[in-house]
Write a protein that holds these residues in place. Sequence first.
Motif, mmCIF file in Angstrom:
data_model
loop_
_atom_site.group_PDB
_atom_site.id
_atom_site.type_symbol
_atom_site.label_atom_id
_atom_site.label_comp_id
_atom_site.label_asym_id
_atom_site.label_seq_id
_atom_site.Cartn_x
_atom_site.Cartn_y
_atom_site.Cartn_z
ATOM 1 N N MET A 1 0.823 -1.208 0.000
ATOM 2 C CA MET A 1 0.000 0.000 0.000
ATOM 3 C C MET A 1 0.862 1.264 0.000
ATOM 4 N N ILE A 2 1.835 1.363 0.932
ATOM 5 C CA ILE A 2 2.651 2.576 0.992
ATOM 6 C C ILE A 2 3.849 2.494 0.063
ATOM 7 N N TYR A 3 4.002 1.368 -0.634
ATOM 8 C CA TYR A 3 5.178 1.200 -1.461
ATOM 9 C C TYR A 3 5.228 2.236 -2.583
ATOM 10 N N GLU A 4 4.058 2.729 -3.023
ATOM 11 C CA GLU A 4 4.029 3.721 -4.085
ATOM 12 C C GLU A 4 4.780 4.983 -3.675
ATOM 13 N N THR A 5 4.768 5.276 -2.380
ATOM 14 C CA THR A 5 5.420 6.476 -1.878
ATOM 15 C C THR A 5 6.881 6.226 -1.512
ATOM 16 N N PHE A 6 7.155 5.102 -0.873
ATOM 17 C CA PHE A 6 8.474 4.894 -0.298
ATOM 18 C C PHE A 6 9.355 3.920 -1.080
ATOM 19 N N GLY A 7 8.809 3.270 -2.107
ATOM 20 C CA GLY A 7 9.605 2.341 -2.886
ATOM 21 C C GLY A 7 9.856 1.033 -2.135
ATOM 22 N N ARG A 8 10.817 0.264 -2.601
ATOM 23 C CA ARG A 8 11.133 -1.016 -1.975
ATOM 24 C C ARG A 8 11.688 -0.774 -0.574
ATOM 25 N N LEU A 9 11.135 -1.490 0.378
ATOM 26 C CA LEU A 9 11.508 -1.287 1.767
ATOM 27 C C LEU A 9 12.353 -2.449 2.275
ATOM 28 N N GLU A 10 13.283 -2.132 3.143
ATOM 29 C CA GLU A 10 14.165 -3.147 3.708
ATOM 30 C C GLU A 10 13.394 -4.224 4.446
ATOM 31 N N THR A 11 12.261 -3.856 5.023
ATOM 32 C CA THR A 11 11.502 -4.790 5.857
ATOM 33 C C THR A 11 10.324 -5.420 5.119
ATOM 34 N N GLU A 12 10.269 -5.292 3.815
ATOM 35 C CA GLU A 12 9.119 -5.714 3.019
ATOM 36 C C GLU A 12 9.193 -7.198 2.641
ATOM 37 N N TRP A 13 8.343 -8.016 3.216
ATOM 38 C CA TRP A 13 8.274 -9.439 2.887
ATOM 39 C C TRP A 13 8.097 -9.634 1.383
ATOM 40 N N ALA A 14 7.181 -8.876 0.784
ATOM 41 C CA ALA A 14 6.809 -9.069 -0.619
ATOM 42 C C ALA A 14 7.948 -8.775 -1.576
ATOM 43 N N GLY A 15 8.965 -8.049 -1.145
ATOM 44 C CA GLY A 15 10.084 -7.708 -2.017
ATOM 45 C C GLY A 15 11.298 -8.595 -1.834
ATOM 46 N N LYS A 16 11.159 -9.639 -0.996
ATOM 47 C CA LYS A 16 12.293 -10.517 -0.712
ATOM 48 C C LYS A 16 12.126 -11.865 -1.399
ATOM 49 N N THR A 17 13.233 -12.557 -1.579
ATOM 50 C CA THR A 17 13.176 -13.936 -2.051
ATOM 51 C C THR A 17 12.812 -14.843 -0.883
ATOM 52 N N TYR A 18 12.414 -16.069 -1.208
ATOM 53 C CA TYR A 18 12.049 -16.995 -0.138
ATOM 54 C C TYR A 18 13.221 -17.268 0.787
ATOM 55 N N SER A 19 14.441 -17.340 0.225
ATOM 56 C CA SER A 19 15.598 -17.646 1.061
ATOM 57 C C SER A 19 15.940 -16.482 1.987
ATOM 58 N N GLU A 20 15.709 -15.254 1.525
ATOM 59 C CA GLU A 20 15.922 -14.090 2.395
ATOM 60 C C GLU A 20 14.945 -14.115 3.566
ATOM 61 N N ILE A 21 13.709 -14.499 3.290
ATOM 62 C CA ILE A 21 12.692 -14.553 4.349
ATOM 63 C C ILE A 21 13.035 -15.640 5.363
ATOM 64 N N THR A 22 13.394 -16.826 4.886
ATOM 65 C CA THR A 22 13.703 -17.904 5.821
ATOM 66 C C THR A 22 14.960 -17.607 6.627
ATOM 67 N N THR A 23 15.913 -16.896 6.038
ATOM 68 C CA THR A 23 17.115 -16.518 6.787
ATOM 69 C C THR A 23 16.755 -15.585 7.942
ATOM 70 N N ILE A 24 15.873 -14.631 7.678
ATOM 71 C CA ILE A 24 15.415 -13.739 8.751
ATOM 72 C C ILE A 24 14.672 -14.548 9.806
ATOM 73 N N GLY A 25 13.763 -15.421 9.360
ATOM 74 C CA GLY A 25 12.978 -16.206 10.303
ATOM 75 C C GLY A 25 13.820 -17.097 11.190
ATOM 76 N N GLU A 26 14.902 -17.645 10.644
ATOM 77 C CA GLU A 26 15.759 -18.557 11.409
ATOM 78 C C GLU A 26 16.735 -17.827 12.328
ATOM 79 N N SER A 27 16.803 -16.505 12.218
ATOM 80 C CA SER A 27 17.676 -15.729 13.102
ATOM 81 C C SER A 27 17.108 -15.683 14.507
ATOM 82 N N ASP A 28 17.974 -15.603 15.481
ATOM 83 C CA ASP A 28 17.550 -15.622 16.880
ATOM 84 C C ASP A 28 16.734 -14.371 17.210
ATOM 85 N N GLY A 29 15.562 -14.559 17.805
ATOM 86 C CA GLY A 29 14.720 -13.438 18.203
ATOM 87 C C GLY A 29 14.000 -12.771 17.048
#
Length: 270
Positions: A1-29
């Motif tokens: 929704m806000i991507y039109e204003t701010f572009g690709r965001l560092e924290t955006e699930w939809a802009g990441k690959t599956y491996s990037e998401i799982t790497t974040i998920g497997e990180s502690d905390g």
Amino acid sequence: MIYETFGRLETEWAGKTYSEITTIGESDGSIVIVPIGSIEQHGDHLPVSTDTILVDAAAHAGAATVADEVPVVVTPPVWSGLSAHHLPFGGTLSLEFQTMLDTLENVGRTALENHFDAILLLNGHGGNMALLNTAVNTIGAEHTDIEVLSLTYFHLIAEMIEEVRDSEPGGIMHGGELETSLMLHLRPDLVDEERMTSVYAERTYELLLEDLNGSGPLGRYSTFADHTDTGVMGDPTLASAEKGATLYEGVRDEMRKLLGDVHEAIRTPE
């Protein structure tokens, strides 16, 4: 929704690959945030996507401030909520209670398959609050080793709202001073300032909720058409982009504190 204003965001699930998401998920905390909004009328001056735009912005604002220290990602927003009470005005898309509960349970369940340590259901619509309490319980019962949380973003700044507002009680219930100020800051292109109208709805009972940031203990069923001819309940004429910037910074700072606290609580002790 806000991507039109701010572009690709560092924290955006939809802009990441599956491996990037799982790497974040497997990180502690690690934390996954699910913003939950609505598509419903907000009077003649605000778009029907207001709740979704604002909760999505709140999620990303908070996540961006801690992304260097906290493994966190924000899913695309759940854009439809419980909004049947707005249907008389048109423009509203609503879910049934069980359908929305099933949706959040499925989104939560599949998000957690990526090994996150916590999930935060971040809400932006008052009509969703009771259901989110249920969703936290049902998701939590299935994932007892995961921190399952819910929060409505504007409750974070209840005290700040009272300091910033110029409207009388009842001025920030729906499409009023609060939401209009935030939209003037974040998406002024979507605000029609020439069509703002002020509506202070008459309260049937003193114990009813009076403002979005309040906590009236009495529940009562009614549609917005029972209280307003325009769809607005509040005073958008007192809104400003300056107030919106202050309130947005408040949400961002409170989200930063919360996410930091959650991360520390769920990390593996050294």
